[in-house]
Design a protein around this motif. Sequence first.
Motif, PDB file in Angstrom:
ATOM      1  N   ALA A   1      72.641 -34.312 -43.787  1.00 35.35           N
ATOM      2  CA  ALA A   1      71.153 -35.106 -43.765  1.00 35.35           C
ATOM      3  C   ALA A   1      71.711 -36.128 -44.249  1.00 35.35           C
ATOM      4  O   ALA A   1      70.832 -37.084 -43.888  1.00 35.35           O
ATOM      5  N   PRO A   2      72.549 -36.786 -44.700  1.00 34.76           N
ATOM      6  CA  PRO A   2      72.704 -37.810 -45.298  1.00 34.76           C
ATOM      7  C   PRO A   2      73.388 -39.026 -44.601  1.00 34.76           C
ATOM      8  O   PRO A   2      73.072 -40.178 -45.141  1.00 34.76           O
ATOM      9  N   ALA A   3      73.857 -38.196 -43.750  1.00 38.26           N
ATOM     10  CA  ALA A   3      74.186 -39.066 -42.316  1.00 38.26           C
ATOM     11  C   ALA A   3      72.739 -39.803 -41.208  1.00 38.26           C
ATOM     12  O   ALA A   3      73.079 -40.357 -40.513  1.00 38.26           O
ATOM     13  N   GLY A   4      71.561 -39.342 -41.267  1.00 41.07           N
ATOM     14  CA  GLY A   4      70.204 -39.076 -41.256  1.00 41.07           C
ATOM     15  C   GLY A   4      70.374 -38.945 -39.985  1.00 41.07           C
ATOM     16  O   GLY A   4      70.629 -37.794 -40.134  1.00 41.07           O
ATOM     17  N   PHE A   5      68.975 -38.984 -39.257  1.00 41.64           N
ATOM     18  CA  PHE A   5      68.680 -37.601 -38.076  1.00 41.64           C
ATOM     19  C   PHE A   5      69.282 -37.441 -37.446  1.00 41.64           C
ATOM     20  O   PHE A   5      70.061 -36.630 -36.728  1.00 41.64           O
ATOM     21  N   PHE A   6      70.511 -38.572 -36.829  1.00 45.13           N
ATOM     22  CA  PHE A   6      70.452 -38.666 -35.144  1.00 45.13           C
ATOM     23  C   PHE A   6      72.723 -38.136 -34.918  1.00 45.13           C
ATOM     24  O   PHE A   6      73.166 -38.607 -36.191  1.00 45.13           O
ATOM     25  N   THR A   7      72.404 -37.462 -33.670  1.00 46.52           N
ATOM     26  CA  THR A   7      73.713 -36.705 -33.719  1.00 46.52           C
ATOM     27  C   THR A   7      75.162 -37.962 -33.625  1.00 46.52           C
ATOM     28  O   THR A   7      75.803 -37.860 -34.280  1.00 46.52           O
ATOM     29  N   THR A   8      74.766 -38.498 -33.300  1.00 49.16           N
ATOM     30  CA  THR A   8      75.783 -40.017 -32.879  1.00 49.16           C
ATOM     31  C   THR A   8      75.857 -40.974 -34.028  1.00 49.16           C
ATOM     32  O   THR A   8      77.016 -41.799 -34.111  1.00 49.16           O
ATOM     33  N   SER A   9      75.003 -40.727 -34.777  1.00 50.59           N
ATOM     34  CA  SER A   9      75.413 -40.555 -36.562  1.00 50.59           C
ATOM     35  C   SER A   9      76.339 -39.876 -37.482  1.00 50.59           C
ATOM     36  O   SER A   9      76.182 -40.641 -38.645  1.00 50.59           O
ATOM     37  N   GLY A  10      76.029 -38.821 -36.997  1.00 53.39           N
ATOM     38  CA  GLY A  10      76.423 -37.915 -37.887  1.00 53.39           C
ATOM     39  C   GLY A  10      75.080 -36.740 -38.286  1.00 53.39           C
ATOM     40  O   GLY A  10      75.576 -36.407 -39.129  1.00 53.39           O
ATOM     41  N   GLY A  11      74.118 -37.065 -38.043  1.00 55.72           N
ATOM     42  CA  GLY A  11      73.122 -37.047 -38.435  1.00 55.72           C
ATOM     43  C   GLY A  11      72.741 -35.620 -37.921  1.00 55.72           C
ATOM     44  O   GLY A  11      73.476 -34.319 -37.097  1.00 55.72           O
ATOM     45  N   TYR A  12      71.541 -34.608 -38.454  1.00 55.13           N
ATOM     46  CA  TYR A  12      70.826 -33.283 -38.329  1.00 55.13           C
ATOM     47  C   TYR A  12      70.362 -32.942 -37.145  1.00 55.13           C
ATOM     48  O   TYR A  12      69.813 -31.840 -37.043  1.00 55.13           O
ATOM     49  N   GLU A  13      69.952 -33.920 -36.323  1.00 54.40           N
ATOM     50  CA  GLU A  13      69.628 -33.695 -34.755  1.00 54.40           C
ATOM     51  C   GLU A  13      69.640 -32.299 -34.260  1.00 54.40           C
ATOM     52  O   GLU A  13      69.312 -31.511 -34.093  1.00 54.40           O
ATOM     53  N   TYR A  14      70.911 -32.225 -34.670  1.00 52.61           N
ATOM     54  CA  TYR A  14      71.521 -30.584 -33.396  1.00 52.61           C
ATOM     55  C   TYR A  14      71.790 -29.431 -34.050  1.00 52.61           C
ATOM     56  O   TYR A  14      70.789 -28.466 -33.985  1.00 52.61           O
TER      57      TYR A  14
END
Length: 188
Positions: A97-110
Amino acid sequence: MTCLSRKDLGLLALRAAVGGVLIAHGTQKLFGWFGGGGLEGTAKAMEHMGFVPGRRSAIAAGLGEAGGGALLVAGLATPAAGAVVAGTMAGAISVHAPAGFFTTSGGYEYPALLGACGLALGISGAGRLSLDEATGHRLDRASIGVFAFAVAALGAVSVVTRRQDVIRRREARAADEAASQVEGTGLS
Protein backbone atom coordinates in the motif's frame (compact mmCIF):
# COMPACT_ATOMS: atom_id res chain seq x y z
CA MET A 1 -28.04 -34.57 -17.03
CA THR A 2 -28.21 -30.89 -17.84
CA CYS A 3 -25.75 -29.16 -20.12
CA LEU A 4 -23.00 -27.14 -18.57
CA SER A 5 -23.50 -23.44 -18.81
CA ARG A 6 -21.08 -20.75 -19.88
CA LYS A 7 -21.14 -19.60 -16.26
CA ASP A 8 -19.91 -22.99 -15.03
CA LEU A 9 -17.10 -22.99 -17.58
CA GLY A 10 -16.21 -19.39 -16.75
CA LEU A 11 -16.10 -20.14 -13.01
CA LEU A 12 -13.87 -23.16 -13.67
CA ALA A 13 -11.49 -21.05 -15.77
CA LEU A 14 -11.39 -18.31 -13.13
CA ARG A 15 -10.86 -20.80 -10.30
CA ALA A 16 -8.06 -22.53 -12.20
CA ALA A 17 -6.28 -19.27 -13.08
CA VAL A 18 -6.56 -17.59 -9.69
CA GLY A 19 -6.01 -20.78 -7.73
CA GLY A 20 -3.04 -21.77 -9.88
CA VAL A 21 -1.33 -18.42 -9.32
CA LEU A 22 -1.96 -18.66 -5.57
CA ILE A 23 -0.64 -22.23 -5.41
CA ALA A 24 2.54 -21.13 -7.18
CA HIS A 25 3.09 -18.21 -4.79
CA GLY A 26 2.30 -20.31 -1.73
CA THR A 27 4.69 -23.09 -2.71
CA GLN A 28 7.41 -20.50 -3.28
CA LYS A 29 7.01 -19.52 0.37
CA LEU A 30 6.63 -23.02 1.78
CA PHE A 31 9.02 -25.10 -0.33
CA GLY A 32 11.17 -22.69 -2.33
CA TRP A 33 9.60 -23.89 -5.59
CA PHE A 34 9.53 -21.65 -8.67
CA GLY A 35 12.48 -19.59 -7.42
CA GLY A 36 10.96 -18.84 -4.03
CA GLY A 37 12.78 -18.44 -0.75
CA GLY A 38 11.25 -21.43 1.02
CA LEU A 39 10.33 -21.19 4.67
CA GLU A 40 13.71 -19.89 5.81
CA GLY A 41 13.99 -17.13 3.21
CA THR A 42 10.34 -16.21 3.47
CA ALA A 43 10.52 -16.10 7.27
CA LYS A 44 13.40 -13.61 7.08
CA ALA A 45 11.52 -11.51 4.55
CA MET A 46 8.33 -11.59 6.61
CA GLU A 47 10.23 -10.54 9.73
CA HIS A 48 11.81 -7.66 7.77
CA MET A 49 8.34 -6.57 6.58
CA GLY A 50 7.07 -6.46 10.16
CA PHE A 51 5.26 -9.80 10.31
CA VAL A 52 6.49 -11.34 13.55
CA PRO A 53 7.28 -14.04 14.27
CA GLY A 54 8.59 -14.49 10.76
CA ARG A 55 8.43 -18.28 10.49
CA ARG A 56 4.85 -18.52 11.71
CA SER A 57 3.89 -15.67 9.38
CA ALA A 58 5.60 -17.41 6.45
CA ILE A 59 3.74 -20.64 7.15
CA ALA A 60 0.41 -18.81 7.47
CA ALA A 61 0.95 -16.86 4.23
CA GLY A 62 2.15 -19.94 2.35
CA LEU A 63 -0.75 -22.08 3.54
CA GLY A 64 -3.24 -19.27 2.90
CA GLU A 65 -2.04 -18.95 -0.68
CA ALA A 66 -1.34 -22.61 -1.55
CA GLY A 67 -4.21 -24.05 0.48
CA GLY A 68 -6.74 -21.41 -0.50
CA GLY A 69 -5.63 -21.69 -4.12
CA ALA A 70 -5.92 -25.50 -4.12
CA LEU A 71 -9.41 -25.32 -2.64
CA LEU A 72 -10.42 -22.79 -5.30
CA VAL A 73 -9.06 -24.96 -8.12
CA ALA A 74 -10.93 -27.97 -6.76
CA GLY A 75 -14.04 -25.94 -6.04
CA LEU A 76 -14.18 -27.36 -2.53
CA ALA A 77 -15.41 -25.37 0.48
CA THR A 78 -15.44 -22.39 -1.85
CA PRO A 79 -16.79 -19.85 0.68
CA ALA A 80 -14.00 -20.73 3.12
CA ALA A 81 -11.41 -20.82 0.32
CA GLY A 82 -12.46 -17.37 -0.86
CA ALA A 83 -12.29 -16.03 2.69
CA VAL A 84 -8.81 -17.47 3.23
CA VAL A 85 -7.57 -15.95 -0.02
CA ALA A 86 -9.12 -12.54 0.69
CA GLY A 87 -7.71 -12.48 4.22
CA THR A 88 -4.25 -13.56 3.11
CA MET A 89 -4.18 -10.92 0.38
CA ALA A 90 -5.13 -8.24 2.92
CA GLY A 91 -1.75 -8.84 4.54
CA ALA A 92 0.00 -8.55 1.18
CA ILE A 93 -1.92 -5.35 0.42
CA SER A 94 -0.67 -3.82 3.67
CA VAL A 95 2.92 -4.36 2.53
CA HIS A 96 2.41 -2.84 -0.90
CA ALA A 97 0.00 0.00 0.00
CA PRO A 98 2.70 2.61 0.72
CA ALA A 99 3.85 2.32 -2.90
CA GLY A 100 0.41 3.23 -4.24
CA PHE A 101 -1.94 1.25 -6.44
CA PHE A 102 -0.03 0.18 -9.54
CA THR A 103 2.18 -2.90 -9.57
CA THR A 104 4.71 -1.11 -11.76
CA SER A 105 5.62 1.07 -8.77
CA GLY A 106 5.45 -1.80 -6.26
CA GLY A 107 1.83 -1.09 -5.40
CA TYR A 108 -1.01 -3.29 -4.18
CA GLU A 109 -2.85 -3.77 -7.50
CA TYR A 110 -1.96 -7.48 -7.89
CA PRO A 111 -2.75 -8.75 -4.38
CA ALA A 112 -5.93 -6.65 -4.41
CA LEU A 113 -7.02 -8.33 -7.64
CA LEU A 114 -6.30 -11.82 -6.26
CA GLY A 115 -8.12 -10.99 -3.03
CA ALA A 116 -11.12 -9.61 -4.92
CA CYS A 117 -11.24 -12.74 -7.08
CA GLY A 118 -11.15 -14.92 -3.96
CA LEU A 119 -13.92 -12.83 -2.42
CA ALA A 120 -16.06 -13.04 -5.58
CA LEU A 121 -15.60 -16.80 -5.92
CA GLY A 122 -16.38 -17.30 -2.25
CA ILE A 123 -19.63 -15.41 -2.69
CA SER A 124 -20.65 -16.81 -6.08
CA GLY A 125 -19.72 -20.42 -5.47
CA ALA A 126 -17.65 -22.69 -7.67
CA GLY A 127 -20.27 -23.73 -10.20
CA ARG A 128 -21.24 -27.22 -11.27
CA LEU A 129 -17.73 -28.31 -12.30
CA SER A 130 -16.56 -28.55 -8.71
CA LEU A 131 -16.15 -30.80 -5.72
CA ASP A 132 -18.72 -28.64 -3.93
CA GLU A 133 -21.27 -29.79 -6.51
CA ALA A 134 -20.08 -33.41 -6.29
CA THR A 135 -20.44 -33.44 -2.48
CA GLY A 136 -23.92 -31.94 -2.46
CA HIS A 137 -22.63 -28.54 -1.30
CA ARG A 138 -21.92 -29.81 2.23
CA LEU A 139 -19.09 -27.28 2.59
CA ASP A 140 -20.64 -24.64 0.34
CA ARG A 141 -23.31 -23.07 2.49
CA ALA A 142 -24.11 -19.44 3.22
CA SER A 143 -23.51 -19.95 6.95
CA ILE A 144 -20.01 -21.28 6.26
CA GLY A 145 -19.32 -18.29 4.05
CA VAL A 146 -20.49 -15.75 6.62
CA PHE A 147 -18.48 -17.42 9.38
CA ALA A 148 -15.35 -17.83 7.22
CA PHE A 149 -15.40 -14.23 6.00
CA ALA A 150 -15.92 -12.92 9.55
CA VAL A 151 -12.97 -14.97 10.85
CA ALA A 152 -10.80 -13.96 7.87
CA ALA A 153 -11.64 -10.28 8.34
CA LEU A 154 -10.85 -10.39 12.07
CA GLY A 155 -7.63 -12.27 11.38
CA ALA A 156 -6.57 -9.82 8.68
CA VAL A 157 -7.27 -6.82 10.91
CA SER A 158 -5.29 -8.42 13.73
CA VAL A 159 -2.30 -9.29 11.53
CA VAL A 160 -2.18 -5.92 9.76
CA THR A 161 -2.59 -3.99 13.04
CA ARG A 162 0.19 -6.00 14.67
CA ARG A 163 2.44 -5.38 11.65
CA GLN A 164 1.77 -1.63 11.83
CA ASP A 165 2.64 -1.64 15.54
CA VAL A 166 5.92 -3.47 14.85
CA ILE A 167 6.82 -0.98 12.12
CA ARG A 168 5.99 2.02 14.38
CA ARG A 169 8.17 0.61 17.17
CA ARG A 170 11.03 0.04 14.72
CA GLU A 171 10.75 3.57 13.37
CA ALA A 172 10.68 5.03 16.90
CA ARG A 173 13.71 2.95 17.89
CA ALA A 174 15.60 4.10 14.78
CA ALA A 175 14.73 7.74 15.50
CA ASP A 176 15.92 7.36 19.10
CA GLU A 177 19.18 5.79 17.92
CA ALA A 178 19.72 8.58 15.39
CA ALA A 179 19.08 11.20 18.08
CA SER A 180 21.52 9.44 20.41
CA GLN A 181 24.18 9.45 17.71
CA VAL A 182 23.68 13.17 17.11
CA GLU A 183 23.92 13.87 20.86
CA GLY A 184 27.08 11.78 21.04
CA THR A 185 28.78 13.95 18.43
CA GLY A 186 27.95 17.16 20.23
CA LEU A 187 25.96 18.45 17.22
CA SER A 188 22.66 18.83 19.04
